[in-house]
Design a protein around this motif. Structure first.
Motif, PDB file in Angstrom:
ATOM      1  N   GLN A 271      -3.780  -4.335  24.256  1.00  0.00           N
ATOM      2  CA  GLN A 271      -3.518  -5.732  24.584  1.00  0.00           C
ATOM      3  C   GLN A 271      -3.844  -6.022  26.048  1.00  0.00           C
ATOM      4  O   GLN A 271      -4.452  -7.042  26.367  1.00  0.00           O
ATOM      5  CB  GLN A 271      -2.050  -6.079  24.289  1.00  0.00           C
ATOM      6  CG  GLN A 271      -1.723  -7.557  24.485  1.00  0.00           C
ATOM      7  CD  GLN A 271      -2.609  -8.476  23.668  1.00  0.00           C
ATOM      8  OE1 GLN A 271      -2.860  -8.241  22.489  1.00  0.00           O
ATOM      9  NE2 GLN A 271      -3.104  -9.543  24.304  1.00  0.00           N
ATOM     10  N   GLU A 272      -3.460  -5.095  26.942  1.00  0.00           N
ATOM     11  CA  GLU A 272      -3.772  -5.280  28.360  1.00  0.00           C
ATOM     12  C   GLU A 272      -5.280  -5.240  28.593  1.00  0.00           C
ATOM     13  O   GLU A 272      -5.812  -5.966  29.446  1.00  0.00           O
ATOM     14  CB  GLU A 272      -3.083  -4.194  29.192  1.00  0.00           C
ATOM     15  CG  GLU A 272      -1.563  -4.289  29.196  1.00  0.00           C
ATOM     16  CD  GLU A 272      -0.930  -3.169  30.015  1.00  0.00           C
ATOM     17  OE1 GLU A 272      -1.448  -2.878  31.113  1.00  0.00           O
ATOM     18  OE2 GLU A 272       0.063  -2.594  29.548  1.00  0.00           O
ATOM     19  N   ALA A 273      -5.969  -4.405  27.822  1.00  0.00           N
ATOM     20  CA  ALA A 273      -7.423  -4.304  27.954  1.00  0.00           C
ATOM     21  C   ALA A 273      -8.088  -5.623  27.570  1.00  0.00           C
ATOM     22  O   ALA A 273      -8.992  -6.107  28.267  1.00  0.00           O
ATOM     23  CB  ALA A 273      -7.954  -3.169  27.091  1.00  0.00           C
ATOM     24  N   ILE A 274      -7.643  -6.206  26.449  1.00  0.00           N
ATOM     25  CA  ILE A 274      -8.215  -7.485  25.995  1.00  0.00           C
ATOM     26  C   ILE A 274      -7.997  -8.559  27.064  1.00  0.00           C
ATOM     27  O   ILE A 274      -8.871  -9.383  27.341  1.00  0.00           O
ATOM     28  CB  ILE A 274      -7.579  -7.921  24.650  1.00  0.00           C
ATOM     29  CG1 ILE A 274      -7.944  -6.930  23.549  1.00  0.00           C
ATOM     30  CG2 ILE A 274      -8.020  -9.332  24.285  1.00  0.00           C
ATOM     31  CD1 ILE A 274      -9.431  -6.788  23.322  1.00  0.00           C
ATOM     32  N   GLU A 275      -6.815  -8.556  27.688  1.00  0.00           N
ATOM     33  CA  GLU A 275      -6.524  -9.535  28.745  1.00  0.00           C
ATOM     34  C   GLU A 275      -7.495  -9.364  29.927  1.00  0.00           C
ATOM     35  O   GLU A 275      -7.918 -10.356  30.528  1.00  0.00           O
ATOM     36  CB  GLU A 275      -5.075  -9.370  29.220  1.00  0.00           C
ATOM     37  CG  GLU A 275      -4.044  -9.802  28.175  1.00  0.00           C
ATOM     38  CD  GLU A 275      -2.624  -9.471  28.583  1.00  0.00           C
ATOM     39  OE1 GLU A 275      -2.444  -8.936  29.702  1.00  0.00           O
ATOM     40  OE2 GLU A 275      -1.690  -9.742  27.804  1.00  0.00           O
ATOM     41  N   CYS A 276      -7.834  -8.116  30.232  1.00  0.00           N
ATOM     42  CA  CYS A 276      -8.785  -7.858  31.325  1.00  0.00           C
ATOM     43  C   CYS A 276     -10.179  -8.360  30.962  1.00  0.00           C
ATOM     44  O   CYS A 276     -10.869  -8.971  31.785  1.00  0.00           O
ATOM     45  CB  CYS A 276      -8.834  -6.366  31.649  1.00  0.00           C
ATOM     46  SG  CYS A 276      -7.384  -5.762  32.520  1.00  0.00           S
ATOM     47  N   TYR A 277     -10.611  -8.099  29.717  1.00  0.00           N
ATOM     48  CA  TYR A 277     -11.915  -8.596  29.267  1.00  0.00           C
ATOM     49  C   TYR A 277     -11.953 -10.122  29.326  1.00  0.00           C
ATOM     50  O   TYR A 277     -12.944 -10.722  29.765  1.00  0.00           O
ATOM     51  CB  TYR A 277     -12.218  -8.122  27.846  1.00  0.00           C
ATOM     52  CG  TYR A 277     -12.366  -6.626  27.697  1.00  0.00           C
ATOM     53  CD1 TYR A 277     -12.996  -5.872  28.705  1.00  0.00           C
ATOM     54  CD2 TYR A 277     -11.898  -5.957  26.576  1.00  0.00           C
ATOM     55  CE1 TYR A 277     -13.139  -4.507  28.564  1.00  0.00           C
ATOM     56  CE2 TYR A 277     -12.040  -4.593  26.434  1.00  0.00           C
ATOM     57  CZ  TYR A 277     -12.653  -3.865  27.435  1.00  0.00           C
ATOM     58  OH  TYR A 277     -12.800  -2.501  27.309  1.00  0.00           O
ATOM     59  N   ASP A 278     -10.866 -10.741  28.859  1.00  0.00           N
ATOM     60  CA  ASP A 278     -10.807 -12.202  28.883  1.00  0.00           C
ATOM     61  C   ASP A 278     -10.875 -12.736  30.309  1.00  0.00           C
ATOM     62  O   ASP A 278     -11.494 -13.776  30.563  1.00  0.00           O
ATOM     63  CB  ASP A 278      -9.521 -12.690  28.207  1.00  0.00           C
ATOM     64  CG  ASP A 278      -9.559 -12.502  26.693  1.00  0.00           C
ATOM     65  OD1 ASP A 278     -10.670 -12.341  26.148  1.00  0.00           O
ATOM     66  OD2 ASP A 278      -8.482 -12.502  26.071  1.00  0.00           O
ATOM     67  N   LYS A 279     -10.234 -12.025  31.240  1.00  0.00           N
ATOM     68  CA  LYS A 279     -10.257 -12.450  32.646  1.00  0.00           C
ATOM     69  C   LYS A 279     -11.683 -12.356  33.194  1.00  0.00           C
ATOM     70  O   LYS A 279     -12.137 -13.256  33.924  1.00  0.00           O
ATOM     71  CB  LYS A 279      -9.307 -11.572  33.470  1.00  0.00           C
ATOM     72  CG  LYS A 279      -9.201 -11.983  34.927  1.00  0.00           C
ATOM     73  CD  LYS A 279      -8.567 -13.350  35.080  1.00  0.00           C
ATOM     74  CE  LYS A 279      -8.411 -13.726  36.536  1.00  0.00           C
ATOM     75  NZ  LYS A 279      -7.821 -15.080  36.713  1.00  0.00           N
TER      76      LYS A 279
END
Length: 309
Positions: A271-279
């Motif tokens: 989930q944290e990884a997806i947030e980084c990609y989205d950022k």
């Protein structure tokens, strides 16, 4: 009042009309008209007539007034900064005391929520940065001590050495030169680190990037590249901490957000990884790698889920 007369032979009766301000001149400081064409011919610009000396002194007084004003402003700002630093340090000490008490009371759940602080200290990154900052402050202190010596009137009671006006720019020029040398050295080490990375010499590259960071803790690319090398060494948590340092300096580094996502995937923090990609995509909607990394994750996740079912 007795007329001030020249003492040199052949024009000893000439009236003195001014003083030579050239500190390297070995002739008599006072000069007459004849002295100008004989003893001071190579530095006439330093020979000041009596009528101009008062203007020169008033100009010098204005220089001191202006310098004094600037120093007072800087002193006030420094005092405010130190007060803020002392306040933050006191707060940090109380916070760490509270964490220590949590360990004593076996309140591990509360302690876990603040473990990142201990991790950063364990890596010594913040300590290295703090030591560099203290070194810079000591350089400032050394400069201030030099200024105290320079601002003392550089002549004795017998006026054996004429006074030379001091400019703030001259006093600070040594520090400016040193800063320029640091910038050039950091650039050289960064280039060397990149070359070592290209040769797959990960540990040597990290050493170069560490040296860059010691010179300039705000070098976001050095933090980024160090994180990349740590990632290659499978040190994903340490890589993330480097990426966080780079992002704290420049939050617009979309490549670093994407790289942090890759490291988080390795730690099963999807989930944290997806947030980084989205950022990363938010900062640069055209950044293909972030889309690819996010797509690869979802493809892997769906396949893994289907296989499990």
């Amino acid at each position: 009042m007795e007329t001030f007369r020249c003492k040199y032979l052949k024009h000893e009766k000439e009236e003195i009309i001014g003083f030579c301000l050239n500190q390297y001149c070995s002739n008599a400081t006072q000069f007459c008209y004849e002295c100008l064409t004989t003893n001071h011919l190579d530095h006439l610009i330093d020979c000041t007539r009596f009528c101009k000396l008062s203007d020169y002194i008033n100009e010098l007084i204005q220089v001191y007034y202006q310098s004094s004003k600037q120093f007072k402003e800087i002193s006030t700002k420094l005092q405010n900064c130190f007060e803020k630093i002392f306040k933050i340090m006191d707060q940090n000490i109380k916070f760490l005391d509270r964490m220590n008490q949590q360990i004593i009371n076996k309140d591990y759940l509360s302690f876990k929520g603040q473990i990142s602080i201990i991790k950063q200290f364990h890596l010594n990154e913040k300590e290295n940065k703090r030591q560099l900052q203290l070194g810079e402050l000591n350089n400032v202190l050394e400069t201030m001590n030099n200024m105290v010596r320079d601002y003392n009137m550089p002549y004795d009671q017998n006026n054996s050495c004429p006074y030379r006006r001091i400019k703030i720019e001259e006093i600070l020029s040594v520090n400016e030169d040193k800063n320029q040398q640091n910038i050039e050295e950091a650039a050289r080490l960064f280039t060397e680190g990149q070359a070592l990375s290209n040769l797959n010499k990960k540990h040597e590259a990290i050493e170069c990037f560490n040296k860059v960071i010691l010179i300039n803790p705000q070098h976001d690319n050095a933090w980024k590249n160090k994180g990349l090398e740590l990632y290659k060494l499978d040190k994903y948590q340490e890589a993330i901490q480097c990426y966080d340092c780079a992002i704290s300096i420049n939050p617009q580094l979309y490549q670093v957000w994407s790289n942090k996502g890759l490291a988080l995937i390795k730690l099963n923090k999807q989930q944290e990884a997806i947030e980084c990609y989205d950022k990363a995509i938010e900062i640069d909607p055209l950044y293909q790698n972030a889309f690819n990394n996010k797509g690869i994750y979802f493809q892997y996740y769906i396949q893994a889920k289907h296989y499990t079912i």
